[in-house]
Design a protein around this motif. Structure first.
Motif, PDB file in Angstrom:
ATOM      1  N   ASN A   1      29.948  41.112  45.650  1.00 11.47           N
ATOM      2  CA  ASN A   1      30.589  40.825  44.453  1.00 11.47           C
ATOM      3  C   ASN A   1      31.799  41.509  44.147  1.00 11.47           C
ATOM      4  N   GLY A   2      31.905  42.664  44.667  1.00 14.19           N
ATOM      5  CA  GLY A   2      33.195  43.413  44.079  1.00 14.19           C
ATOM      6  C   GLY A   2      34.305  42.622  44.883  1.00 14.19           C
ATOM      7  N   ALA A   3      34.170  41.825  45.875  1.00 11.52           N
ATOM      8  CA  ALA A   3      35.309  41.199  46.200  1.00 11.52           C
ATOM      9  C   ALA A   3      35.406  39.676  45.455  1.00 11.52           C
TER      10      ALA A   3
ATOM     11  N   ARG B   1      47.803  35.007  37.557  1.00 10.60           N
ATOM     12  CA  ARG B   1      47.346  34.875  38.918  1.00 10.60           C
ATOM     13  C   ARG B   1      45.801  35.493  39.078  1.00 10.60           C
ATOM     14  N   GLY B   2      45.886  36.555  38.389  1.00 12.66           N
ATOM     15  CA  GLY B   2      44.792  37.567  38.530  1.00 12.66           C
ATOM     16  C   GLY B   2      45.385  38.919  38.099  1.00 12.66           C
ATOM     17  N   THR B   3      44.306  40.244  38.487  1.00 10.70           N
ATOM     18  CA  THR B   3      44.810  41.417  38.222  1.00 10.70           C
ATOM     19  C   THR B   3      46.045  41.835  38.701  1.00 10.70           C
ATOM     20  N   THR B   4      46.336  41.394  40.009  1.00 12.33           N
ATOM     21  CA  THR B   4      47.376  41.802  40.694  1.00 12.33           C
ATOM     22  C   THR B   4      48.637  41.369  40.037  1.00 12.33           C
ATOM     23  N   GLU B   5      48.803  40.164  39.673  1.00 11.44           N
ATOM     24  CA  GLU B   5      50.006  39.833  38.936  1.00 11.44           C
ATOM     25  C   GLU B   5      49.867  40.446  37.604  1.00 11.44           C
TER      26      GLU B   5
ATOM     27  N   GLU C   1      42.624  54.462  42.825  1.00 15.79           N
ATOM     28  CA  GLU C   1      43.400  53.121  42.372  1.00 15.79           C
ATOM     29  C   GLU C   1      43.102  52.155  43.592  1.00 15.79           C
ATOM     30  N   HIS C   2      42.899  50.875  43.116  1.00 11.92           N
ATOM     31  CA  HIS C   2      43.223  50.075  44.154  1.00 11.92           C
ATOM     32  C   HIS C   2      44.659  49.600  44.464  1.00 11.92           C
ATOM     33  N   HIS C   3      45.062  49.083  45.668  1.00 14.91           N
ATOM     34  CA  HIS C   3      46.279  49.036  45.949  1.00 14.91           C
ATOM     35  C   HIS C   3      47.152  48.259  44.822  1.00 14.91           C
TER      36      HIS C   3
ATOM     37  N   SER D   1      35.755  51.956  39.413  1.00 12.34           N
ATOM     38  CA  SER D   1      36.305  51.957  40.946  1.00 12.34           C
ATOM     39  C   SER D   1      35.598  50.705  41.684  1.00 12.34           C
ATOM     40  N   ASN D   2      36.408  50.069  42.381  1.00 13.83           N
ATOM     41  CA  ASN D   2      35.799  48.919  43.249  1.00 13.83           C
ATOM     42  C   ASN D   2      35.231  49.551  44.573  1.00 13.83           C
ATOM     43  N   THR D   3      35.465  50.813  44.904  1.00 14.22           N
ATOM     44  CA  THR D   3      34.895  51.388  46.083  1.00 14.22           C
ATOM     45  C   THR D   3      33.837  52.467  45.907  1.00 14.22           C
TER      46      THR D   3
ATOM     47  N   VAL E   1      44.977  49.621  31.536  1.00 12.81           N
ATOM     48  CA  VAL E   1      43.604  49.774  32.327  1.00 12.81           C
ATOM     49  C   VAL E   1      43.211  48.369  33.212  1.00 12.81           C
ATOM     50  N   ASP E   2      42.920  48.662  34.509  1.00  6.62           N
ATOM     51  CA  ASP E   2      42.743  47.733  35.751  1.00  6.62           C
ATOM     52  C   ASP E   2      41.064  47.442  35.244  1.00  6.62           C
ATOM     53  N   GLY E   3      40.795  46.457  34.758  1.00  2.94           N
ATOM     54  CA  GLY E   3      39.562  45.975  34.604  1.00  2.94           C
ATOM     55  C   GLY E   3      38.968  44.905  35.447  1.00  2.94           C
ATOM     56  N   ALA E   4      39.418  44.911  36.646  1.00  8.02           N
ATOM     57  CA  ALA E   4      39.119  43.705  37.482  1.00  8.02           C
ATOM     58  C   ALA E   4      37.610  43.958  37.969  1.00  8.02           C
ATOM     59  N   GLN E   5      37.029  45.148  37.947  1.00  8.25           N
ATOM     60  CA  GLN E   5      35.625  45.418  38.377  1.00  8.25           C
ATOM     61  C   GLN E   5      34.679  45.900  37.308  1.00  8.25           C
TER      62      GLN E   5
ATOM     63  N   CYS F   1      42.766  41.718  34.265  1.00 14.61           N
ATOM     64  CA  CYS F   1      41.496  41.141  34.955  1.00 14.61           C
ATOM     65  C   CYS F   1      41.514  39.920  35.651  1.00 14.61           C
ATOM     66  N   SER F   2      40.518  39.548  36.498  1.00 16.48           N
ATOM     67  CA  SER F   2      40.607  38.388  37.527  1.00 16.48           C
ATOM     68  C   SER F   2      39.394  37.721  37.260  1.00 16.48           C
ATOM     69  N   ALA F   3      39.616  36.329  36.825  1.00 13.77           N
ATOM     70  CA  ALA F   3      38.491  35.383  36.595  1.00 13.77           C
ATOM     71  C   ALA F   3      37.282  35.591  37.700  1.00 13.77           C
ATOM     72  N   HIS F   4      37.822  35.645  38.841  1.00 13.09           N
ATOM     73  CA  HIS F   4      36.986  35.115  40.182  1.00 13.09           C
ATOM     74  C   HIS F   4      35.961  36.379  40.425  1.00 13.09           C
ATOM     75  N   LYS F   5      36.231  37.600  39.683  1.00 12.65           N
ATOM     76  CA  LYS F   5      35.264  38.717  39.927  1.00 12.65           C
ATOM     77  C   LYS F   5      34.390  38.658  38.702  1.00 12.65           C
ATOM     78  N   ALA F   6      34.441  37.633  37.651  1.00 15.06           N
ATOM     79  CA  ALA F   6      33.408  37.525  36.709  1.00 15.06           C
ATOM     80  C   ALA F   6      33.020  36.185  36.643  1.00 15.06           C
TER      81      ALA F   6
END
Ligand code: PLP
Length: 417
Positions: A41-43, A103-107, A133-135, A185-187, A210-214, A233-238
């Motif tokens: 689910n982290g992915a 498009r997501g957290t990255t963008e 941090e994530h890349h 942290s995603n890891t 703040v990177d709220g992806a996870q 944040c990214s929709a697909h992780k939620a």
């Protein structure tokens, strides 16, 4: 002990797990001829019926391009799309002008790096990150730093997988022009004390992303109380669709920033002599947007709200405790990331096998996990491992998933030890 342990996860609050699981059709999908234990689910998370229906319904009944036509379908599409912005803003307790679709957290992070930070950077300036941090929250800063002669620095991570706060504090200086922190942290699963860190950075006049992806699917997020300048944040992780995400940004920042991509929708006027910009947030949304993505994400956030984020967090915490106990009983298995304040993510290595081989065996048993560096290469170096296996939980996971994982890990030991 060489057998899976027996646990009963009794919910502490009213929580109809069976009904929640029934809402995710893909969980009934046989994999490798057997039961799927989806622990990746982290992915990305799986999608509930209500989100699938919102995507399908949009294309069946509303599809047209937004903002630029008077015909009925275009109005329906625009109403649904802009309605989604209101629904998303309500989730974050923000105003609609502060919600930029990406498009997501990255963008979202790239947008802030290029549009907000780069014009402010001088040679010798610093961007302070953490070692976990994530890349996506490292490389955009490196790119703009290189263009301006600035530098990216990172606070160290302790053995338990927490940010060394004293060291982080010591790295804040007049050179620091931006702080960026992952909330979960995603890891490692570590939940960082972002509110405290934001307050400390702000006391020195430093803006914070703040990177709220996870985080958004797993803990209560109120960006205004948090006082983050930017939240990605990214929709697909939620529980939402892929390819869509949100940048929350304080309005005063968005007003002051120049656009980073040009095209349709982000302009007010265009001539060959020059162009003027649309209002916020539209000036950061060039081109035809991901309309169904916005609608699907709004629906996913309401799905989270309906279940109750506290009930979700309590359920996932029980899974984390149970998973940690189960995996802790396996000889030669070492969990990487043992912070007391953790989300439901368990990264581990085994002395008998490479993570890639472990992942392959788990897959044969229907257990979906992620193996590799999880886009956190600096963390792999920190813990001196080439990769880890990561089991990451979501609201629909249960003891059976964890037992399936544990059973398969005993098989790994039998095969490799
Ligand atoms: N930040 C964190 C902590 C993540 O876990 C991820 C994805 O794994 C990202 C950023 C990047 O998200 P996306 O690929 O959806 O842009």
């Amino acid at each position: 002990m060489n057998q899976p342990q027996r646990f009963i996860t009794a919910p502490a609050v009213a929580f109809d797990l069976a009904a929640i699981q029934a809402d995710f059709p893909i969980l009934r999908e046989p994999v490798r001829g057997g039961r799927l234990a989806y622990l990746d689910n982290g992915a990305t998370t799986q999608k509930p019926e209500v989100v699938l229906q919102s995507l399908d319904g949009y294309y069946r009944h509303q599809n047209a391009n937004v903002h630029r036509a008077v015909h009925d379908l275009a109005e329906r599409a625009t109403t649904a799309y802009e309605g989604a912005r209101d629904r998303i803003a309500a989730f974050f307790k923000a105003t609609r002008e502060e919600i930029v679709f990406t498009r997501g957290t990255t963008e979202a992070i790239n947008l802030v790096a290029y549009s907000f930070l780069e014009p402010r950077l001088q040679p010798g300036d610093e961007i302070l990150l953490t070692g976990m941090e994530h890349h996506s929250n490292i490389v955009p800063w490196q790119l703009v730093a290189a263009r301006r002669g600035a530098k990216v620095i990172a606070a160290p991570v302790t053995d338990s997988g927490e940010v060394d706060l004293a060291a982080w504090r010591a790295l804040l200086s007049p050179r620091t022009k931006m702080v960026a922190i992952v909330q979960v942290s995603n890891t490692l699963g570590t939940i960082n004390p972002v509110a405290e860190m934001i307050a400390e950075a702000h006391a020195r006049g430093i803006p914070v992303l703040v990177d709220g992806a996870q985080a958004i699917a797993h803990l209560a997020v109120d960006v205004t109380t948090l006082d983050a300048d930017f939240y990605a944040c990214s929709a697909h992780k939620a529980y939402g669709p892929t390819g869509f995400g949100v940048l929350y940004a304080k309005r005063e920042h968005l007003e002051a920033m120049t656009p980073w991509q040009g095209g349709g929708d982000m302009i007010r006027t265009v001539s060959f002599e020059g162009s003027t910009w649309n209002d916020v947030p539209y000036k950061f949304e060039a081109g035809t947007p991901d309309i169904s993505g916005a609608i699907g994400f709004a629906t996913a956030l309401e799905f989270i709200t309906r279940l109750g984020i506290d009930a979700i967090a309590a359920h996932e915490h029980r899974l984390l405790e149970e998973g940690t106990r189960r995996l802790g009983g396996i000889e030669g298995l070492r969990i990487i990331g043992t912070a007391p304040h953790k989300g439901a993510i368990i990264s581990f290595v085994m002395d008998c096998a490479h993570p890639q081989d472990i992942g392959t065996i788990l897959d044969q048993d229907g257990v979906a996990v992620r193996t590799g560096h999880h886009c956190t290469m600096p963390l792999m170096q920190r813990f001196n491992v080439p990769a880890t296996v990561r089991a990451s939980m979501a609201v629909y996971n249960d003891s059976t998933d964890l037992e399936q994982l544990e059973r398969s890990l005993y098989k790994v030991r039998r095969l490799f030890a």
